[in-house]
Design an enzyme around this catalytic site. Structure first.
Site, short mmCIF file in Angstrom:
data_model
loop_
_atom_site.label_atom_id
_atom_site.label_comp_id
_atom_site.label_asym_id
_atom_site.label_seq_id
_atom_site.Cartn_x
_atom_site.Cartn_y
_atom_site.Cartn_z
N LYS A 242 2.41 -0.69 -5.47
CA LYS A 242 1.74 -0.95 -4.19
C LYS A 242 2.70 -0.63 -3.05
O LYS A 242 3.80 -1.16 -2.99
CB LYS A 242 1.30 -2.41 -4.11
CG LYS A 242 0.71 -2.81 -2.76
CD LYS A 242 0.41 -4.31 -2.72
CE LYS A 242 -0.01 -4.75 -1.33
NZ LYS A 242 -0.22 -6.22 -1.25
N ASP B 206 1.42 -4.84 6.44
CA ASP B 206 0.11 -5.43 6.19
C ASP B 206 -0.21 -6.47 7.26
O ASP B 206 0.27 -7.59 7.22
CB ASP B 206 0.09 -6.08 4.80
CG ASP B 206 -1.29 -6.64 4.47
OD1 ASP B 206 -2.26 -6.26 5.16
OD2 ASP B 206 -1.38 -7.43 3.53
N LYS C 236 -4.20 -11.49 9.46
CA LYS C 236 -3.34 -12.58 9.01
C LYS C 236 -2.92 -13.44 10.20
O LYS C 236 -2.83 -12.95 11.34
CB LYS C 236 -2.07 -12.03 8.36
CG LYS C 236 -2.24 -11.32 7.05
CD LYS C 236 -0.89 -10.81 6.56
CE LYS C 236 -1.00 -10.02 5.27
NZ LYS C 236 -1.36 -10.88 4.13
N ASP D 271 5.64 -5.42 2.01
CA ASP D 271 4.47 -5.27 1.16
C ASP D 271 4.45 -3.93 0.42
O ASP D 271 3.50 -3.62 -0.30
CB ASP D 271 3.19 -5.43 1.99
CG ASP D 271 2.05 -6.07 1.21
OD1 ASP D 271 2.31 -6.68 0.16
OD2 ASP D 271 0.90 -5.95 1.66
N ASP E 122 -7.90 -7.99 3.98
CA ASP E 122 -6.54 -8.41 3.64
C ASP E 122 -6.31 -8.39 2.14
O ASP E 122 -5.22 -8.69 1.68
CB ASP E 122 -6.25 -9.80 4.21
CG ASP E 122 -4.78 -10.14 4.20
OD1 ASP E 122 -3.95 -9.21 4.21
OD2 ASP E 122 -4.44 -11.34 4.17
N GLU F 204 -6.17 -5.68 0.37
CA GLU F 204 -6.13 -4.22 0.43
C GLU F 204 -5.26 -3.58 -0.64
O GLU F 204 -5.48 -2.43 -1.03
CB GLU F 204 -5.64 -3.77 1.82
CG GLU F 204 -4.14 -3.73 2.02
CD GLU F 204 -3.44 -5.06 1.83
OE1 GLU F 204 -2.27 -5.07 1.40
OE2 GLU F 204 -4.05 -6.11 2.13
N ARG G 49 -4.98 -4.10 -3.80
CA ARG G 49 -5.73 -3.76 -5.02
C ARG G 49 -6.57 -2.51 -4.84
O ARG G 49 -6.87 -1.82 -5.80
CB ARG G 49 -6.59 -4.96 -5.42
CG ARG G 49 -7.67 -5.35 -4.45
CD ARG G 49 -8.20 -6.76 -4.70
NE ARG G 49 -7.20 -7.76 -4.35
CZ ARG G 49 -7.38 -9.07 -4.50
NH1 ARG G 49 -8.52 -9.53 -5.00
NH2 ARG G 49 -6.44 -9.92 -4.17
#
Length: 502
Positions: A264, A269, A276, A287, A346, A348, A350
């Site tokens: 990933k 993010d 968030k 991230d 959020d 995202e 995956r």
């Protein structure tokens, strides 16, 4: 900062350095000296243990005690570091030492000295290859400094392991390779998102590939859209920095098996339109830790040479709430045709990983492992130091946990309960990216990813949300910030597949 690692058979008494590091063990009558400290003790007329006791040393793990040598040694300073009780051995250290205990002790001692001590000798237990490698790796990692934004602090450092055995050069070389790989990850993770975004990350991957003899393919936003990578394009469409998919590969001659890693790579993010809270964004430059670990692991594999093909996918995007950002309720099409209703922007990571997992079918992997800072639920379940491991078979899950343990990383096997899968059902698409159930978030994310694993492929998912970025005080060889988590496990898995262990 450039760090040089050396080994020497020079006695600790004669070693030229700014400081010399020795090990201390808990003893029944006070601290006991670990193997490697004999020459230092002799130089002090056998008084070292008593001096340490007078200063309050106990030998507990990572405890630091400093003693001036008053000209008795070539080095002006002794740094005694606690090793804790050795595995299966007596207080005199006759038994074997746990590799992670040695890594942490070496790292803690080097870190305690700070950058002012540029020449450091380590007289810790180094009686065989395993101990020497552990001491060397811990020292290198403990000496790590991120200096990109403080260039005036850059200076060289020399670390010398006083091997009191006959260590093979291969063990020392392996420690250098692993330390370089983990330092690469730390540098990438610590870099500001204003400087590390999908295109610049891809450019760094191209640099690494060129230096390491890896093959590389980079898909830009136009190619991603044209070829149907809906996860990457959907997540990245709200940012001025468009997404990338990077494929790097190490292909040794004659290799019959293939390991594929998917990382990933969300370079920042914000949560997208499902924004968030401000505090939760502060560490979100990290991230992309999974993608960094994958890039570094492929590079390390190329240097260490396991007889297996190693392929790494870096799924790179920036998740921002721009005017063109994807909306909750949007439906996207993942590479290969599966449709996903995006209920929470959020969730995202995956989505971008789904594209890469589906694409991995082209590589016909014998083992597929994805690595991600995927869920806050991982931190809730396992805390900040232990990765969660999920898989599509018990054998693979336990094999990855065992590889992590042997590599010196903490991991714990987690289930993928089938009853949680129904929460991902969507009335308008093949599945949704989140459920309405608040519990079991780490497991649900794993179940989502499982949907995109090619049929018949052995697969494991590593959630490193906690271990990848350390926000507390440094410990052992772990600094504040990026840690380099998962690199050693991924490298170990490549060897395990090559050797038929997994």
């Amino acid at each position: 900062m450039t760090t040089t690692l050396l080994t020497s058979q020079t006695s600790a008494r004669e070693a030229t350095a700014d400081a010399i590091i020795i090990g201390v063990l808990p003893g029944t009558g006070g601290p006991a000296l670990a193997p490697g400290a004999e020459d230092v003790d002799a130089a002090l007329d056998g008084s070292l243990a008593a001096t340490l006791a007078a200063l309050g040393a106990t030998g507990k793990a990572e405890e630091i005690t400093k003693i001036a040598t008053a000209g008795r040694l070539a080095a002006p300073l002794i740094v005694a570091v606690g090793l804790g009780a050795p595995d299966g051995g007596a207080a005199n250290g006759a038994g074997p030492f746990d590799g992670e205990a040695l890594r942490r002790a070496a790292g803690a001692a080097v870190r305690a000295l700070g950058p002012a001590h540029r020449q450091v000798a380590l007289a810790l237990p180094a009686r065989d290859d395993a101990e020497t490698e552990a001491v060397a790796l811990g020292a290198l990692l403990g000496g790590y400094e991120f200096t990109r934004y403080r260039p005036g602090t850059v200076a060289g450092r020399e670390l010398t392991v006083l091997a009191n055995g006959t260590a093979a050069s291969a063990a020392v070389d392996r420690s250098r390779v692993l330390a370089d790989a983990m330092s690469l990850v730390r540098d990438l993770v610590n870099t500001s998102a204003s400087h590390l975004y999908p295109a610049s990350f891809a450019a760094e991957a191209e640099r690494v590939a060129a230096e390491s003899g890896l093959s590389i393919e980079v898909l830009d936003e136009k190619a991603l859209a044209a070829e149907g990578y809906g996860g990457l394009t959907g997540v990245g469409q709200g940012s001025v920095h468009p997404p990338r998919l990077v494929r790097v590969a190490y292909n040794p001659a004659g290799a019959a098996k293939t390991v594929v890693y998917v990382g990933k790579g969300i370079t920042f993010d914000s949560g997208g339109l499902s924004l968030k809270p401000a505090k939760a964004m502060e560490a979100m430059k990290s991230d992309m830790s999974g993608a960094a670990a994958v890039l570094a692991a492929v590079r390390a594999a190329a240097a260490l040479g396991p007889a297996v093909n190693v392929v790494g996918y870096l799924a790179l995007a920036e998740n921002m709430p721009g005017a063109t950002a994807q909306r909750p309720s949007d439906v996207i099409t993942i590479y290969g045709g599966t449709t996903v209703e995006v209920l929470n922007t959020d969730a995202e990571g995956r989505l971008v990983m789904a594209d890469a997992l589906a694409r991995s079918a082209d590589d016909h992997p014998d083992l597929l492992v994805d690595v991600a800072t995927l869920t806050g639920a991982q931190l809730v379940a396992l805390g900040p130091r232990i990765a969660g491991i999920m898989a599509n078979s018990d054998e693979v899950r336990e094999g990855v946990v065992d590889a992590a343990r042997r590599a010196g990383e903490q991991a714990w096997g987690m289930p993928l309960p089938e009853e949680l899968r129904k929460g991902l059902d969507s009335p308008v698409a093949d599945l949704a990216n989140v459920t309405g159930e608040r519990h079991g978030g780490m497991l649900v994310a794993g179940l989502f990813l499982k949907e995109f694993v090619p049929a018949g492929v052995r697969w494991a998912h590593m959630d490193i949300a906690g271990p990848a970025f350390h926000e507390g005080e440094p410990y052992g060889y772990t600094p504040k910030g990026g840690t380099g988590a998962a690199v050693r496990t991924l490298v170990q898995l490549a060897f395990d597949v090559a050797e038929g262990r997994l």
